[in-house]
Every structure is written in C-alpha cells, then in structure tokens.
Design an enzyme around this catalytic site. Structure first.
Site, mmCIF file in Angstrom:
data_model
loop_
_atom_site.group_PDB
_atom_site.id
_atom_site.type_symbol
_atom_site.label_atom_id
_atom_site.label_comp_id
_atom_site.label_asym_id
_atom_site.label_seq_id
_atom_site.Cartn_x
_atom_site.Cartn_y
_atom_site.Cartn_z
ATOM 1 N N LYS A 274 0.872 -1.179 0.000
ATOM 2 C CA LYS A 274 0.000 0.000 0.000
ATOM 3 C C LYS A 274 0.910 1.230 0.000
ATOM 4 O O LYS A 274 1.942 1.236 0.682
ATOM 5 C CB LYS A 274 -0.884 -0.035 1.247
ATOM 6 C CG LYS A 274 -1.898 1.093 1.327
ATOM 7 C CD LYS A 274 -2.811 0.923 2.544
ATOM 8 C CE LYS A 274 -3.871 2.016 2.617
ATOM 9 N NZ LYS A 274 -4.788 1.832 3.770
ATOM 10 N N SER B 149 -9.739 1.852 2.668
ATOM 11 C CA SER B 149 -8.843 2.607 1.838
ATOM 12 C C SER B 149 -7.776 1.759 1.156
ATOM 13 O O SER B 149 -7.113 2.231 0.231
ATOM 14 C CB SER B 149 -8.156 3.687 2.679
ATOM 15 O OG SER B 149 -7.328 3.079 3.668
ATOM 16 N N SER C 172 -10.095 -0.472 6.933
ATOM 17 C CA SER C 172 -9.501 -0.398 5.595
ATOM 18 C C SER C 172 -8.742 -1.630 5.104
ATOM 19 O O SER C 172 -8.339 -1.650 3.936
ATOM 20 C CB SER C 172 -8.576 0.807 5.498
ATOM 21 O OG SER C 172 -9.342 1.966 5.344
HETATM 22 N N1 GLN Z 1 -13.329 4.360 6.109
HETATM 23 C C1 GLN Z 1 -12.752 4.819 7.338
HETATM 24 C C2 GLN Z 1 -12.307 6.252 7.188
HETATM 25 O O1 GLN Z 1 -12.559 6.794 6.163
HETATM 26 C C3 GLN Z 1 -11.605 3.935 7.731
HETATM 27 C C4 GLN Z 1 -10.417 4.141 6.894
HETATM 28 C C5 GLN Z 1 -9.245 3.298 7.318
HETATM 29 O O2 GLN Z 1 -9.390 2.277 7.988
HETATM 30 N N2 GLN Z 1 -8.052 3.745 6.959
HETATM 31 O O3 GLN Z 1 -11.737 6.815 8.046
#
Ligand code: GLN
Length: 487
Positions: free
Chosen positions: A78, A153, A177
């Site tokens: 990532k 994400s 995410s």
């Molecule tokens: N969807 C959540 C956010 O937008 C979690 C994102 C994540 O786990 N990095 O914060």
C-alpha cells in the site's frame, strides 16, 4: 502460478521450478496488461523489482536451503508505507513528488525476509475513505466488476491481489480499511491487535487506531505474511515487546467446542438481505465444524461511528500538520508570504475529504469544544472496549458481517459522507478497542459479488482467528472464487 499460495510459491522456488526473476516478470507483465483497467498501482518500477528478484535468486543459489521461507516471493505495498528510493504518495497530491529516503519497519522486515516489491498500491488519500474514490491518482476499479468500487482505503492492494497482479499485499486499517476492501474483493485480510505491527514509516492517519496487516487470498497466506510483518520495533513507542509468534502454528486445530459470539447489535437491521444470507450460511458451516454460537451484546456499538469520527479526525488534524510545503512534498508554485505559502500548498495539495477531516479534527480539539466532543468520544471509546471484555467472557471469537453491503457503484455514496462512513459500521469498534479483526470470503451476494464474514478475536488471538478462518477455508471454496479479470 498466478493462483499459487505462498506455500506453493515457496516450494516452486525451493525446487528451482521457477526463479524469483521469472516469478516477478510474470506478475509485472500482468500489471502492465491489466493495471490500466484497474488503476490498482500508483508506482511500478520494473528495474527495481527485478533487481530485488535477482538478489533473492542469488541468495538462494549461495545459501542452498538457508533462505527465509518467503525469499523471492513478490508482493505489493500500500502506498502508505515509506519505501526507500520509491515514490511514496499516500494517495495525495501533497506527496505526489515524495521519494522516501528510508523504509517503513514493515517494508524493511519484508525485504529482510527476501520478498520482492512489485510496486506501490493506490489508496484513498491518507487512508480516508471506504471506496478508493478519494485518491488523487483516480479511483481503483473492483476486478469483479469494474463499474464498482473495490472498497477502501486499501482498495489498490485488494484489487491487485484479487486480480492476481500480486500474490499478497500489505494494507492498513484505521477503521476497517483492510477488512472492508478484503470483503468487497473476495479476499482474506487481517488487522492485528494494536501494537503487534510497527507503525514506523507508515504514514500516520490516526495514530491510536492505525495498524498494518496482511491482505491475501487465504488465512494461511495471511499467517505467513504476518509472521514476517510483526515484531517489536523500538522506533514505534506503541510497538509491543512480545516474544515472536508463529501465526501459522494453530491453523489445523479442530474447532470442536469453539464458542462463536454473535452480537445482537450486528444482526439487527442494517445489513442487506444477501449479506445476511451468506453470513448465516457461513455460521451453519461453522456449526457443522463443531462450533457453537452464543448471543452476546455490544450495547455501545451504535456509538462507534460517531466516536470514531471525532477521534480519527482529531488525530489526523494533528498528524497532517506536518505537510506544509516547506520540507518535502508539494509546494504551491505561486504565493506571497510564508503563511500564504502554507495556506496555498495545503489548499492545493489536499483533497476535499482530507480537508473535511482536518476541519472536524481542529474543531473538536479546540478550546471550548474539547470537553464536549473529544473527551466525550474518548469515554465512549472506553465503553466500547469494555463491551468486548464483557462479551469475550462468553465466547472465544465474535462473528458478523464485515460490510453491510457488497461492492457498490462509483458515486453511490460519495455525495453523502455519512453514508460512506457507515460502510465501516461493523469494523470500527475493533479499532477503537485495539482488538484484532479479520474478514474472510463467505459467499456470493447480489450480482455474484463476494460477501465478507468478519471474525473478531480477543487481544493477541491472531493465531486462533487464523485457525478459525483456515478451517472454514478447508471446508469451503469461497476464497478460491476468482474475479473476472483472473484468466
Ligand atoms: N473508512 C474509514 C475512514 O474513512 C476507515 C479508513 C481506514 O481504515 N483507513 O476513516
């Protein structure tokens, strides 16, 4: 070869049926052919990858059997992990020119294990999102249906593994995410207990919630990758000093008598009918495997999304203050004085969702509102953690859906941030509690799309969760179903 497990790849490399260079080339060629359709990678560097692969082959040739188990196997990172000499963007314009001078701990560990970096995966900007639509580098497409989002994400990592552009990938999970994109792309993903994997060199979003973990096709692959990722690191003050574990040690244990807790709140309204059908069928399978289900309650789970959207933005607003156009990253081409340079660089460098989080975070931390929002959210966080402590008195693991729906269309939730935030309604509470959580494919829902089953374990129960997931994967073949682009 593209469908081979890590164990099979390791065996092929050991038996010299394939070299690391050949393996890397196979995946690089697939990336070249399929990435234009998916946008899963932000950076690919064939020369750098092949150099690493040649080094892995040389080590094997010299070491005759002495090499680490994952030596020579390719993976994708990532783009939130700093990788020395590679562009590290975090999905943002503000880091679109940032070449990291050092490796994140996770990256260094995997290099040490002899793994070969295929490239850097696309992601929501600063890991803020559930659909990969907030990336400055454009959205990632779901390999199961390119009209749909891959989740976020870590959507680039998920799409890369689901389309067999990489055998495994790294991801990070602040509120879901790793698990939510794993669910939406038919993968197995694990967010470890907070502190098990070092956050050093992992660009910070919400430091008290962020945790890195493996994204793979199976629980067995997750266990092997986690073995190489986990471990104490003095450079992260929240890294836990614990004896090294073999996360694959319990994979084959029978599940007789395993107590699965089903939180009333997770099975109330909220999940779509197709997700419910698949999750319930998976629970039946677990009963066949000898497990028993018990009802448990997480009475404060309804407060997890509101508490998270105070705490995570608060930490993000502080973490993101370092991006100011001065030391590294994007600087506005034209500006007046120093303050104007900061303002313009940040205004031009950050996207809308990141700005929204910075505004919320700054607001809830400000004098006069701190007690009303931030302190209150921290108290709720404690209540949520206590709910789990209570629930684990009655069960060994907790199960439920990972995501309320299967993959959705681009644009479906981007106009309404709250709708998007609710994508993580089942995953966020584990981050607030610091508990480990994983998602495994458990069926197909509407449109023949994958459904994820979430498994939450107690602190440091990763090996047990992987066992619970692995036994299911021995008995079913949902994790072997492949997306359309896999030929
Ligand atoms: N969807 C959540 C956010 O937008 C979690 C994102 C994540 O786990 N990095 O914060």
């Amino acid at each position: 070869m593209i469908h081979a497990s890590l164990k099979q790849l390791a065996a092929a490399l050991t038996a010299r049926r394939i070299s690391s260079v050949e393996l890397a080339t196979l995946f690089l060629d697939r990336i070249e052919r399929l990435n234009p359709k998916l946008n899963a990678f932000i950076t690919v560097d064939r020369d750098k990858t092949l150099e690493m692969a040649r080094a892995a082959d040389a080590l094997r040739a010299a070491g005759s059997g002495q090499v680490a188990p994952l030596n020579g196997i390719p993976l994708a990172h990532k783009d939130i992990f700093c990788t020395e000499g590679w562009l590290t963007t975090c999905g943002s314009k503000i880091l679109s020119n940032f070449v990291s001078p050092y490796d994140a701990h996770v990256v260094a560990q995997l290099k040490l294990a002899g793994m070969v970096t295929l490239g850097k995966c696309n992601m929501d900007e600063f890991a803020m999102g559930s659909s990969n639509e907030t990336s400055w580098f454009g959205p990632v497409k779901n390999p199961w249906n390119t009209a749909l989002v891959p989740g976020g994400s870590s959507g680039g990592s998920a799409a890369a593994v689901a389309a067999r552009l990489a055998p495994v990938a790294t991801g990070t999970d602040t509120g879901g995410s790793i698990r939510q994109p794993a669910a939406l792309c038919g993968l197995t993903g694990l967010k470890p207990t907070y502190g098990v994997v070092s956050r050093y060199g992992m660009i910070a979003f919400a430091s008290s919630l962020d945790q890195a973990g493996p994204m793979a096709r199976s629980a067995e692959d997750c266990a092997l990758l986690l073995n190489a990722m986990a471990g104490f690191d003095a450079r992260d003050s929240t890294s836990l000093e614990r004896a090294a574990e073999d996360y694959a040690r319990d994979l084959d244990k029978p599940l007789n008598g395993l107590r699965i807790g089903l939180p009333t709140e997770f099975f109330a309204e909220g999940m779509s009918a197709d997700v419910r059908t698949a999750v319930e069928a998976a629970l039946d399978e677990y009963r066949k495997l000898g497990a028993v289900t018990v009802e448990v309650s997480l009475p404060n789970s309804g407060l997890s999304v509101p508490a998270y959207y105070v705490i995570a933005p608060a930490e993000a607003s502080s973490n993101l203050s370092r991006f100011d156009g001065v030391r590294y990253g994007y600087r506005a081409p034209e500006y007046g004085d120093l303050t104007d340079m900061y303002a313009k660089s940040r205004a031009q460098g950050f996207g809308a969702e990141v700005k929204r989080r910075i505004l919320i975070g700054t607001y809830v931390l400000s004098h006069g509102y701190y007690d009303a929002y931030y302190l209150q959210a921290q108290k709720i966080r404690r209540l949520i953690a206590n709910d789990f402590v209570e629930a684990f008195k009655h069960c060994d693991v907790i199960m439920g859906p990972t995501s309320p729906t299967v993959a959705f269309a681009f644009g479906a939730k981007s106009a309404d941030p709250v709708q998007m935030y609710l994508s993580d309604i089942y995953t966020i509470s584990t981050n607030l509690a610091g508990l480990p959580g994983m998602s495994i494919p458990c069926g197909l829902g509407a449109g023949g799309l994958p459904v994820g089953l979430q498994i939450v374990g107690n602190y440091f129960a990763e090996a047990q969760m992987l066992n619970v997931a692995h036994r299911f994967q021995q008995a079913t073949d949902w994790h072997l179903r492949t997306a359309g682009l896999c030929e």
